[in-house]
Design a protein around this motif. Sequence first.
Motif, PDB file in Angstrom:
ATOM      1  N   VAL A  12     -96.723   2.346  36.037  1.00  0.00           N
ATOM      2  CA  VAL A  12     -96.054   2.651  34.768  1.00  0.00           C
ATOM      3  C   VAL A  12     -96.548   3.980  34.206  1.00  0.00           C
ATOM      4  N   SER A  13     -97.849   4.219  34.276  1.00  0.00           N
ATOM      5  CA  SER A  13     -98.371   5.465  33.716  1.00  0.00           C
ATOM      6  C   SER A  13     -97.941   6.668  34.532  1.00  0.00           C
ATOM      7  N   GLU A  14     -97.760   6.511  35.843  1.00  0.00           N
ATOM      8  CA  GLU A  14     -97.294   7.631  36.664  1.00  0.00           C
ATOM      9  C   GLU A  14     -95.809   7.896  36.440  1.00  0.00           C
ATOM     10  N   THR A  15     -95.067   6.865  36.135  1.00  0.00           N
ATOM     11  CA  THR A  15     -93.633   7.014  35.937  1.00  0.00           C
ATOM     12  C   THR A  15     -93.297   7.524  34.547  1.00  0.00           C
ATOM     13  N   GLY A  16     -94.065   7.158  33.566  1.00  0.00           N
ATOM     14  CA  GLY A  16     -93.720   7.389  32.183  1.00  0.00           C
ATOM     15  C   GLY A  16     -93.577   8.815  31.719  1.00  0.00           C
ATOM     16  N   PRO A  17     -94.611   9.623  31.790  1.00  0.00           N
ATOM     17  CA  PRO A  17     -94.529  10.933  31.161  1.00  0.00           C
ATOM     18  C   PRO A  17     -93.491  11.845  31.818  1.00  0.00           C
ATOM     19  N   ASN A  18     -92.726  12.523  30.997  1.00  0.00           N
ATOM     20  CA  ASN A  18     -91.755  13.516  31.443  1.00  0.00           C
ATOM     21  C   ASN A  18     -90.655  12.948  32.329  1.00  0.00           C
ATOM     22  N   PHE A  22     -87.059   6.888  32.242  1.00  0.00           N
ATOM     23  CA  PHE A  22     -88.053   5.951  31.732  1.00  0.00           C
ATOM     24  C   PHE A  22     -88.103   5.987  30.209  1.00  0.00           C
ATOM     25  N   ASP A  23     -88.037   7.186  29.642  1.00  0.00           N
ATOM     26  CA  ASP A  23     -88.025   7.293  28.184  1.00  0.00           C
ATOM     27  C   ASP A  23     -86.795   6.602  27.592  1.00  0.00           C
ATOM     28  N   THR A  28     -84.221   2.048  24.805  1.00  0.00           N
ATOM     29  CA  THR A  28     -83.130   1.084  24.870  1.00  0.00           C
ATOM     30  C   THR A  28     -83.618  -0.352  24.710  1.00  0.00           C
ATOM     31  N   GLY A  29     -84.853  -0.620  25.082  1.00  0.00           N
ATOM     32  CA  GLY A  29     -85.397  -1.978  25.013  1.00  0.00           C
ATOM     33  C   GLY A  29     -85.266  -2.630  23.650  1.00  0.00           C
ATOM     34  N   PRO A  30     -85.705  -1.975  22.581  1.00  0.00           N
ATOM     35  CA  PRO A  30     -85.523  -2.593  21.261  1.00  0.00           C
ATOM     36  C   PRO A  30     -84.064  -2.798  20.876  1.00  0.00           C
ATOM     37  N   LEU A  31     -83.184  -1.938  21.369  1.00  0.00           N
ATOM     38  CA  LEU A  31     -81.757  -2.123  21.086  1.00  0.00           C
ATOM     39  C   LEU A  31     -81.212  -3.362  21.786  1.00  0.00           C
ATOM     40  N   VAL A  32     -81.701  -3.613  22.983  1.00  0.00           N
ATOM     41  CA  VAL A  32     -81.278  -4.819  23.706  1.00  0.00           C
ATOM     42  C   VAL A  32     -81.768  -6.063  22.964  1.00  0.00           C
ATOM     43  N   VAL A  33     -82.999  -6.024  22.503  1.00  0.00           N
ATOM     44  CA  VAL A  33     -83.537  -7.159  21.739  1.00  0.00           C
ATOM     45  C   VAL A  33     -82.735  -7.348  20.453  1.00  0.00           C
ATOM     46  N   ALA A  34     -82.428  -6.251  19.761  1.00  0.00           N
ATOM     47  CA  ALA A  34     -81.641  -6.342  18.528  1.00  0.00           C
ATOM     48  C   ALA A  34     -80.247  -6.884  18.804  1.00  0.00           C
ATOM     49  N   LEU A  35     -79.662  -6.491  19.914  1.00  0.00           N
ATOM     50  CA  LEU A  35     -78.343  -6.998  20.297  1.00  0.00           C
ATOM     51  C   LEU A  35     -78.368  -8.511  20.475  1.00  0.00           C
ATOM     52  N   VAL A  36     -79.389  -8.996  21.142  1.00  0.00           N
ATOM     53  CA  VAL A  36     -79.515 -10.447  21.356  1.00  0.00           C
ATOM     54  C   VAL A  36     -79.750 -11.159  20.027  1.00  0.00           C
ATOM     55  N   VAL A  37     -80.539 -10.565  19.144  1.00  0.00           N
ATOM     56  CA  VAL A  37     -80.817 -11.191  17.845  1.00  0.00           C
ATOM     57  C   VAL A  37     -79.549 -11.243  16.997  1.00  0.00           C
ATOM     58  N   VAL A  38     -78.810 -10.149  16.966  1.00  0.00           N
ATOM     59  CA  VAL A  38     -77.621 -10.081  16.106  1.00  0.00           C
ATOM     60  C   VAL A  38     -76.485 -10.950  16.640  1.00  0.00           C
ATOM     61  N   LEU A  39     -76.232 -10.866  17.926  1.00  0.00           N
ATOM     62  CA  LEU A  39     -75.093 -11.586  18.507  1.00  0.00           C
ATOM     63  C   LEU A  39     -75.440 -12.996  18.954  1.00  0.00           C
ATOM     64  N   VAL A  53     -83.733  -5.746  32.189  1.00  0.00           N
ATOM     65  CA  VAL A  53     -85.018  -6.100  32.801  1.00  0.00           C
ATOM     66  C   VAL A  53     -84.995  -5.806  34.296  1.00  0.00           C
ATOM     67  N   GLY A  54     -83.883  -6.102  34.944  1.00  0.00           N
ATOM     68  CA  GLY A  54     -83.775  -5.828  36.375  1.00  0.00           C
ATOM     69  C   GLY A  54     -83.857  -4.356  36.696  1.00  0.00           C
ATOM     70  N   PHE A  55     -83.159  -3.534  35.916  1.00  0.00           N
ATOM     71  CA  PHE A  55     -83.206  -2.096  36.145  1.00  0.00           C
ATOM     72  C   PHE A  55     -84.604  -1.558  35.888  1.00  0.00           C
ATOM     73  N   PHE A  56     -85.216  -2.021  34.819  1.00  0.00           N
ATOM     74  CA  PHE A  56     -86.573  -1.578  34.488  1.00  0.00           C
ATOM     75  C   PHE A  56     -87.542  -1.982  35.593  1.00  0.00           C
ATOM     76  N   ALA A  57     -87.435  -3.217  36.042  1.00  0.00           N
ATOM     77  CA  ALA A  57     -88.340  -3.723  37.084  1.00  0.00           C
ATOM     78  C   ALA A  57     -88.116  -3.021  38.415  1.00  0.00           C
TER      79      ALA A  57
END
Length: 66
Positions: A12-18, A22-23, A28-39, A53-57
């Motif tokens: 994760v640390s090698e993938t993250g910066p720049n 990944f950014d 997008t993660g919090p937006l996905v959580v908010a989508l599930v909460v709202v809908l 989760v699959g794409f991230f993994a």
Amino acid sequence: MRARLSLVVDWVSETGPNDPVFDSLLLTGPLVVALVVVLGRSPITTAVAAAYVGFFAAYVPYKALQ
């Protein structure tokens, strides 16, 4: 167990910066959580969350192996 966790943290640390993909995933993660909460939990929101989760993994090991 601890060595496996260290390996994942290193990936994760090698993938993250720049890395714009990944950014975007991190933003997008919090937006996905908010989508599930709202809908609520439905087949569509479950599919969106599973796709996220699959794409991230898949993306982190993909970038780590490059």
